[in-house]
Design a protein around this motif. Structure first.
Motif, PDB file in Angstrom:
ATOM      1  N   ALA A  93       2.322 -15.315   0.051  1.00 54.93           N
ATOM      2  CA  ALA A  93       2.715 -14.033  -0.400  1.00 54.93           C
ATOM      3  C   ALA A  93       1.902 -12.817  -0.400  1.00 54.93           C
ATOM      4  N   GLN A  94       0.334 -13.429  -0.561  1.00 58.77           N
ATOM      5  CA  GLN A  94      -0.512 -12.126  -0.471  1.00 58.77           C
ATOM      6  C   GLN A  94      -0.325 -11.344   1.020  1.00 58.77           C
ATOM      7  N   ALA A  95      -0.141 -12.246   1.924  1.00 61.79           N
ATOM      8  CA  ALA A  95       0.039 -11.695   3.355  1.00 61.79           C
ATOM      9  C   ALA A  95       1.198 -10.572   3.382  1.00 61.79           C
ATOM     10  N   ILE A  96       2.178 -11.182   2.834  1.00 62.90           N
ATOM     11  CA  ILE A  96       3.429 -10.137   2.702  1.00 62.90           C
ATOM     12  C   ILE A  96       3.442  -8.967   2.141  1.00 62.90           C
ATOM     13  N   VAL A  97       2.565  -9.075   0.943  1.00 64.91           N
ATOM     14  CA  VAL A  97       2.551  -7.901   0.095  1.00 64.91           C
ATOM     15  C   VAL A  97       1.633  -6.963   0.672  1.00 64.91           C
ATOM     16  N   ARG A  98       0.487  -7.574   1.348  1.00 65.60           N
ATOM     17  CA  ARG A  98      -0.674  -6.634   1.951  1.00 65.60           C
ATOM     18  C   ARG A  98       0.054  -6.073   3.322  1.00 65.60           C
ATOM     19  N   GLN A  99       1.146  -6.239   3.959  1.00 61.75           N
ATOM     20  CA  GLN A  99       1.557  -5.723   5.038  1.00 61.75           C
ATOM     21  C   GLN A  99       2.562  -4.463   4.676  1.00 61.75           C
ATOM     22  N   TRP A 100       2.951  -4.531   3.350  1.00 58.45           N
ATOM     23  CA  TRP A 100       3.890  -3.445   2.944  1.00 58.45           C
ATOM     24  C   TRP A 100       3.136  -2.541   1.876  1.00 58.45           C
ATOM     25  N   ALA A 101       1.976  -2.682   1.742  1.00 61.01           N
ATOM     26  CA  ALA A 101       1.066  -1.863   0.827  1.00 61.01           C
ATOM     27  C   ALA A 101       0.590  -0.616   1.717  1.00 61.01           C
ATOM     28  N   THR A 102       1.259   0.621   1.602  1.00 63.48           N
ATOM     29  CA  THR A 102       0.929   1.828   2.443  1.00 63.48           C
ATOM     30  C   THR A 102       0.075   2.646   1.389  1.00 63.48           C
ATOM     31  N   PRO A 103      -1.173   3.105   2.036  1.00 67.21           N
ATOM     32  CA  PRO A 103      -1.904   4.107   1.089  1.00 67.21           C
ATOM     33  C   PRO A 103      -1.265   5.359   0.873  1.00 67.21           C
ATOM     34  N   VAL A 104      -1.446   6.067  -0.347  1.00 66.19           N
ATOM     35  CA  VAL A 104      -0.983   7.375  -0.544  1.00 66.19           C
ATOM     36  C   VAL A 104      -1.844   8.386   0.481  1.00 66.19           C
ATOM     37  N   THR A 105      -1.143   9.406   0.915  1.00 69.47           N
ATOM     38  CA  THR A 105      -1.769  10.349   1.999  1.00 69.47           C
ATOM     39  C   THR A 105      -2.217  11.382   1.331  1.00 69.47           C
ATOM     40  N   ILE A 145      -2.066 -11.260  -7.137  1.00 71.94           N
ATOM     41  CA  ILE A 145      -0.889 -10.811  -6.323  1.00 71.94           C
ATOM     42  C   ILE A 145      -0.990  -9.295  -6.301  1.00 71.94           C
ATOM     43  N   VAL A 146      -0.911  -8.607  -7.339  1.00 73.52           N
ATOM     44  CA  VAL A 146      -0.634  -7.143  -7.179  1.00 73.52           C
ATOM     45  C   VAL A 146      -1.653  -6.239  -7.218  1.00 73.52           C
ATOM     46  N   ARG A 147      -3.058  -6.565  -7.650  1.00 75.00           N
ATOM     47  CA  ARG A 147      -4.110  -5.837  -7.639  1.00 75.00           C
ATOM     48  C   ARG A 147      -4.490  -5.354  -6.173  1.00 75.00           C
ATOM     49  N   GLU A 148      -4.508  -6.243  -5.341  1.00 80.04           N
ATOM     50  CA  GLU A 148      -4.992  -6.076  -4.065  1.00 80.04           C
ATOM     51  C   GLU A 148      -4.081  -4.900  -3.398  1.00 80.04           C
ATOM     52  N   ALA A 149      -2.838  -5.066  -3.611  1.00 77.66           N
ATOM     53  CA  ALA A 149      -1.808  -4.108  -3.135  1.00 77.66           C
ATOM     54  C   ALA A 149      -2.074  -2.587  -3.740  1.00 77.66           C
ATOM     55  N   LEU A 150      -2.219  -2.567  -5.126  1.00 75.79           N
ATOM     56  CA  LEU A 150      -2.685  -1.477  -5.524  1.00 75.79           C
ATOM     57  C   LEU A 150      -3.840  -0.698  -5.188  1.00 75.79           C
ATOM     58  N   VAL A 151      -4.918  -1.570  -4.813  1.00 75.84           N
ATOM     59  CA  VAL A 151      -6.230  -1.238  -4.030  1.00 75.84           C
ATOM     60  C   VAL A 151      -5.936  -0.515  -2.677  1.00 75.84           C
ATOM     61  N   VAL A 152      -5.300  -1.089  -1.950  1.00 70.95           N
ATOM     62  CA  VAL A 152      -4.778  -0.511  -0.741  1.00 70.95           C
ATOM     63  C   VAL A 152      -4.084   0.653  -0.631  1.00 70.95           C
ATOM     64  N   MET A 153      -2.911   0.911  -1.684  1.00 69.87           N
ATOM     65  CA  MET A 153      -1.982   1.913  -1.815  1.00 69.87           C
ATOM     66  C   MET A 153      -2.941   3.036  -2.481  1.00 69.87           C
ATOM     67  N   SER A 154      -3.952   2.938  -3.296  1.00 66.19           N
ATOM     68  CA  SER A 154      -4.885   3.885  -3.698  1.00 66.19           C
ATOM     69  C   SER A 154      -5.601   4.540  -2.624  1.00 66.19           C
ATOM     70  N   GLY A 155      -5.779   3.834  -1.438  1.00 68.10           N
ATOM     71  CA  GLY A 155      -6.413   4.497  -0.154  1.00 68.10           C
ATOM     72  C   GLY A 155      -7.778   3.483  -0.060  1.00 68.10           C
ATOM     73  N   ALA A 156      -8.224   2.618  -0.567  1.00 65.80           N
ATOM     74  CA  ALA A 156      -9.461   2.055  -0.930  1.00 65.80           C
ATOM     75  C   ALA A 156      -9.347   0.736   0.098  1.00 65.80           C
ATOM     76  N   THR A 157     -10.686   0.453   0.400  1.00 67.31           N
ATOM     77  CA  THR A 157     -10.738  -0.888   1.112  1.00 67.31           C
ATOM     78  C   THR A 157     -10.857  -1.870   0.111  1.00 67.31           C
ATOM     79  N   PRO A 158     -10.079  -2.943   0.347  1.00 74.48           N
ATOM     80  CA  PRO A 158     -10.066  -3.711  -0.618  1.00 74.48           C
ATOM     81  C   PRO A 158     -11.370  -4.845  -0.471  1.00 74.48           C
ATOM     82  N   GLN A 159     -11.849  -5.544  -1.458  1.00 73.73           N
ATOM     83  CA  GLN A 159     -12.877  -6.272  -1.289  1.00 73.73           C
ATOM     84  C   GLN A 159     -12.574  -7.609  -1.867  1.00 73.73           C
TER      85      GLN A 159
END
Length: 435
Positions: A24-36, A339-353
């Motif tokens: 699930a984490q892998a699927i979500v990660r693939q579709w989390a696109t950063p804001v531009t 599940i959600v938090r990492e996607a929000l980090v990526v979509m914010s444009g940050a590098t997830p840790q």
């Protein structure tokens, strides 16, 4: 248009009815696109914002060679041949002094020294500082043992911290207090940051009441919206609270379309199980695209992920990622952080840790069924040797929110693991820095 379901079906271990957490984490990660979109904000407003471009040092930091401590600056040539000889005492004449912001501008002979304070510019020709505590001073003369200091000691070089043109901070960093100080030291007053992610959220259920409303029989106050609001604010995300939505298809459809039109991500709590009055699944078949509905996870099994559009069918109008969280309060928090938090980090444009996992010893038996990942609440402490140990909270019910306030960590129990005996090692994820 490739659908989420078509993409997800290619992921290893794909099972929309009981998807492993890692899949699930892998699927979500693939579709989390950063804001531009990028904004330029004053430095004082940049805390916790995501850096949109590298910060490049416009000058050397420090800008000049300077003293690392209080003492006396001199030319190291005077040390030549003295350190291992019997006559290893050095005697120098004081030529002046240098303070931070007030450099000494004269020349310094090999037989002379300059009194310097920490941070003061090194005088011309001087390359070494002897600490004041190693020096004997008599009037304008100082003496010290040549063996007490090496040439070049106690001198900070220009550009030692950051050479001119080097990258001070990389794009994608969430700016911390120390980062703001570093940027200020470069003379930069404004920084480029990604715009804040917008997340719309609402709760579903006829039994839910907002604060201030009377409780009818069988009703409860909605706690999930307040939890979600706080978790989003902690991440410096713009939250859009759409309130409580009744279990009616027309009301849910209007809320989902409105949320998709105004936000990057839509979060709902409740309404994604297989209950008779849970209409969310039906609606998303019409104007959404769903990757999975259920996870092999406890708590948090009923969790939907997909996309929703503001138009009448997929591809029409404005899109938003959709997370349909469970209704139980603890399950909302667990699924958000896992599940959600990492996607929000990526979509914010940050590098997830990745969240740090620590090894701890379980102080008691923990019941666990193989075939699902469990995130149990625990209280972690250190023993007399400094080793971590953990005790599960008395209640592990996904409806007992007080267990989250009582706990200070998640006990992370892997997918294939079964019961854990007392004394066995487990992974824990501390709440500090996470929640």
């Amino acid at each position: 248009m490739t659908t989420l379901n078509e993409f997800s079906s290619c992921v290893a271990q794909y099972d929309p009815q009981a998807l492993p957490v890692t899949a699930a984490q892998a699927i979500v990660r693939q579709w989390a696109t950063p804001v531009t979109a990028v904004e330029h904000v004053p430095l004082h407003d940049a805390l916790d914002r995501v850096l949109a471009a590298d910060i490049v040092s416009p000058s050397d930091v420090p800008a000049h060679d300077n003293s690392a401590m209080d003492g006396y600056a001199f030319r190291s040539a005077v040390l030549a041949g003295r350190a291992n000889s019997e006559a290893n005492s050095v005697e120098l004449t004081l030529a002046g002094k240098a303070l931070a912001g007030h450099p000494f501008g004269g020349a310094v002979a090999v037989t002379e020294c300059v009194r310097v304070m920490t941070g003061a510019s090194m005088p011309a020709d001087c390359d070494t500082v002897v600490p004041q505590e190693l020096v004997t001073r008599s009037g304008e003369t100082i003496r010290f043992a040549a063996s007490a200091v090496r040439g070049g000691a106690n001198r900070r070089l220009a550009g030692e911290d950051l050479p001119r043109g080097s990258v001070a901070l990389r794009a994608g960093r969430i700016l911390r207090p120390s980062d703001l100080g570093l940027i200020a030291s470069l003379g930069i007053a404004e920084v480029p940051v990604r715009r804040r992610l917008r997340v719309a959220f609402f709760s579903t259920g006829d039994e839910l009441r907002s604060l201030g409303e009377p409780l009818d029989p069988g009703c409860v106050y909605d706690s999930n919206r307040h939890t979600l609001f706080a978790m989003l604010r902690r991440m410096n995300i713009d939250p859009l609270d759409l309130g409580v939505v009744r279990d009616e298809p027309a009301a849910l459809e209007a809320a989902l379309r409105s949320a998709a039109a105004s936000a990057d991500v839509v979060l709902t709590s409740g309404g994604v199980s297989v209950g008779e009055a849970d209409f969310t699944q039906q609606l998303l078949q019409t104007f959404g695209d769903v990757a999975f509905w259920s996870l092999a996870m406890r708590p948090g099994r009923p969790l939907a992920f997909g996309r929703v559009w503001s138009g009448e069918r997929p591809g029409l109008g404005l899109p938003a990622l959709f997370f349909g969280l469970p209704g139980n309060p603890v399950a909302v928090m667990v699924t958000f952080y896992q599940i959600v938090r990492e996607a929000l980090v990526v979509m914010s444009g940050a590098t997830p840790q990745p969240a740090a996992l620590l090894q701890a010893t379980s102080r008691e038996l923990i019941r666990k069924r193989a075939g699902r990942t469990e995130f149990q609440r625990g209280v972690a402490t250190r023993d007399a040797r400094g080793q971590w140990q953990v005790t599960p909270t008395p209640s592990q019910s996904s409806g007992v929110l007080s267990s989250m306030s009582e706990a200070n960590c998640f006990i992370v129990l892997e997918h294939e693991r079964s019961d854990i005996t007392a004394g066995e090692s487990v992974d824990i994820m501390l709440f500090d820095g996470l929640i």
